[in-house]
Enzyme design. Sequence first.
Site, PDB file in Angstrom:
ATOM      1  N   TYR A 107       0.883  -1.167   0.000  1.00 53.68           N
ATOM      2  CA  TYR A 107       0.000   0.000   0.000  1.00 53.68           C
ATOM      3  C   TYR A 107       0.919   1.215   0.000  1.00 53.68           C
ATOM      4  O   TYR A 107       1.610   1.456   0.991  1.00 53.68           O
ATOM      5  CB  TYR A 107      -0.880   0.026   1.251  1.00 53.68           C
ATOM      6  CG  TYR A 107      -1.991  -1.004   1.271  1.00 53.68           C
ATOM      7  CD1 TYR A 107      -1.745  -2.337   1.609  1.00 53.68           C
ATOM      8  CD2 TYR A 107      -3.303  -0.641   0.987  1.00 53.68           C
ATOM      9  CE1 TYR A 107      -2.771  -3.267   1.642  1.00 53.68           C
ATOM     10  CE2 TYR A 107      -4.342  -1.568   1.028  1.00 53.68           C
ATOM     11  CZ  TYR A 107      -4.071  -2.874   1.353  1.00 53.68           C
ATOM     12  OH  TYR A 107      -5.097  -3.796   1.387  1.00 53.68           O
ATOM     13  N   PRO A 122     -12.748   0.808  -1.065  1.00 52.17           N
ATOM     14  CA  PRO A 122     -12.065  -0.488  -1.128  1.00 52.17           C
ATOM     15  C   PRO A 122     -10.779  -0.613  -0.304  1.00 52.17           C
ATOM     16  O   PRO A 122     -10.365  -1.733  -0.006  1.00 52.17           O
ATOM     17  CB  PRO A 122     -11.757  -0.658  -2.615  1.00 52.17           C
ATOM     18  CG  PRO A 122     -11.775   0.707  -3.191  1.00 52.17           C
ATOM     19  CD  PRO A 122     -12.745   1.497  -2.372  1.00 52.17           C
ATOM     20  N   TYR A 130      -7.299  -4.920  10.060  1.00 49.85           N
ATOM     21  CA  TYR A 130      -7.097  -5.492   8.725  1.00 49.85           C
ATOM     22  C   TYR A 130      -7.420  -6.987   8.722  1.00 49.85           C
ATOM     23  O   TYR A 130      -8.071  -7.496   7.807  1.00 49.85           O
ATOM     24  CB  TYR A 130      -5.655  -5.256   8.273  1.00 49.85           C
ATOM     25  CG  TYR A 130      -5.423  -5.475   6.794  1.00 49.85           C
ATOM     26  CD1 TYR A 130      -5.389  -4.404   5.903  1.00 49.85           C
ATOM     27  CD2 TYR A 130      -5.231  -6.756   6.277  1.00 49.85           C
ATOM     28  CE1 TYR A 130      -5.182  -4.605   4.542  1.00 49.85           C
ATOM     29  CE2 TYR A 130      -5.023  -6.971   4.921  1.00 49.85           C
ATOM     30  CZ  TYR A 130      -4.994  -5.887   4.057  1.00 49.85           C
ATOM     31  OH  TYR A 130      -4.797  -6.092   2.715  1.00 49.85           O
TER      32      TYR A 130
HETATM   33  C1  DHB Z   1      -7.398  -6.080  -3.052  1.00 47.99           C
HETATM   34  C2  DHB Z   1      -8.361  -5.087  -2.935  1.00 47.99           C
HETATM   35  C3  DHB Z   1      -8.338  -4.243  -1.860  1.00 47.99           C
HETATM   36  O1  DHB Z   1      -9.269  -3.276  -1.735  1.00 47.99           O
HETATM   37  C4  DHB Z   1      -7.360  -4.358  -0.883  1.00 47.99           C
HETATM   38  O2  DHB Z   1      -7.350  -3.492   0.153  1.00 47.99           O
HETATM   39  C5  DHB Z   1      -6.419  -5.347  -0.995  1.00 47.99           C
HETATM   40  C6  DHB Z   1      -6.441  -6.213  -2.085  1.00 47.99           C
HETATM   41  C7  DHB Z   1      -7.410  -6.982  -4.226  1.00 47.99           C
HETATM   42  O3  DHB Z   1      -8.339  -6.883  -5.037  1.00 47.99           O
HETATM   43  O4  DHB Z   1      -6.487  -7.774  -4.391  1.00 47.99           O
END
Ligand code: DHB
Length: 394
Positions: free
Chosen positions: A204, A293, A385
């Site tokens: 990230y 997301p 997480y």
């Molecule tokens: C993915 C999507 C996410 O929103 C995330 O935080 C981690 C991985 C993924 O699609 O691999």
Amino acid sequence: MTTERTRVAIVGAGPAGLLLSHLLAQAGIDSIVLDSRSREEIEHTIRAGILEQGTVEILSSTGASDRVLTEGNRHDGIELRFAGAGHRIDFAELVGRGVWLYPQHEVLRDLIAVRLAAGADIRFGVTADRVEDAAGDRPRVVATDAAGEPLEIEAEIVVGADGSRSVVRAAVTGSQTGGYFREYPFAWFGILCEAPPSADELIYSNSPDGFALISQRSATVQRMYFQCDPEVDPESYSEEQLWEELQKRVPGTTLNEGPIFQRDVLRFRSFVAHELRRGRVALVGDAAHTVPPTGAKGMNLAVADVVVLERALRALLLEGDERLLDDYAETALHRIWKAQHFSWWMTSMLHVAPDASDFDRLRQLGELRSVVESEAGRRYLAEAYTGWPLEGLA
Ligand code: DHB
């Protein structure tokens, strides 16, 4: 008009609806699941790929998915990258938990296969139009079947598991949109490409050019995202430009490039419906709430809702005890708002807002340092997480 009867009518054959019907069936409670989409569409839509430990435990211990443990990959940490350096958040050491990389459409394939093998009643291509008599003892889903014929399903309980554009929501909140809402001035540009992984774990990255997430799918396919304008046309970038955008946001790593075979733009929203239940109609998953997301909470939160609701429905339908259903919204909202906060926080900490000032940028780096340099900070991130334990659902 044909009227059919079942104990629980579930609108939506996504992870929430299918898992609910699976758990109810194990308790001997029949349901009908409807979805306007085809099986093919449900099984092939690309979604997120991270499952919390609790999600994996539910899927594997109830036989909903055996493949998650054999085909999925356990990840014991992630990397936060900013200001030219990477910082590992070691989940195993901090909280003794982990996550699994196992794409949502694989979960759906497993659930559909298990349900159909058990003789479940899943109606693909059947569109729910509205729910009637939510406050009565026999609520009804009014629908249109695949041939365009009207169909009514009368049940003891109706569950809206029909996603962010839920039709069932109106019967619960009084309007299609009624809820707490936040929009973000950016989106994610997602790609799937044929290439080996570029790193062992997910990265990230907060960079001056904006956020990027280097995720994975398999030894030969990778998933990556970068922050973009929500109005961008996905076709407006050449493959070369996409690699350039991604690469400049993860300085210090050379991405393994390969043919890009899928691209999409994911909008960012935070939403929680004003009500999650009215009488005998309840909402779960994206019908009840949406998260941005970052942190991959969407499907995991849907699974947590289902665990709470299924317990309440068992008490009601097997023992006539309404108390857990009366508590459903309050119990589910406890976790929902924690996950809303976490998703908002990861988003705001890692993305560069279009109007960010120098102060905002420097403060953000201070925030990231506060997290990675503090064991308490890293532990909070790891707890959230990997997912707060489902047991007790606090
Ligand atoms: C993915 C999507 C996410 O929103 C995330 O935080 C981690 C991985 C993924 O699609 O691999």
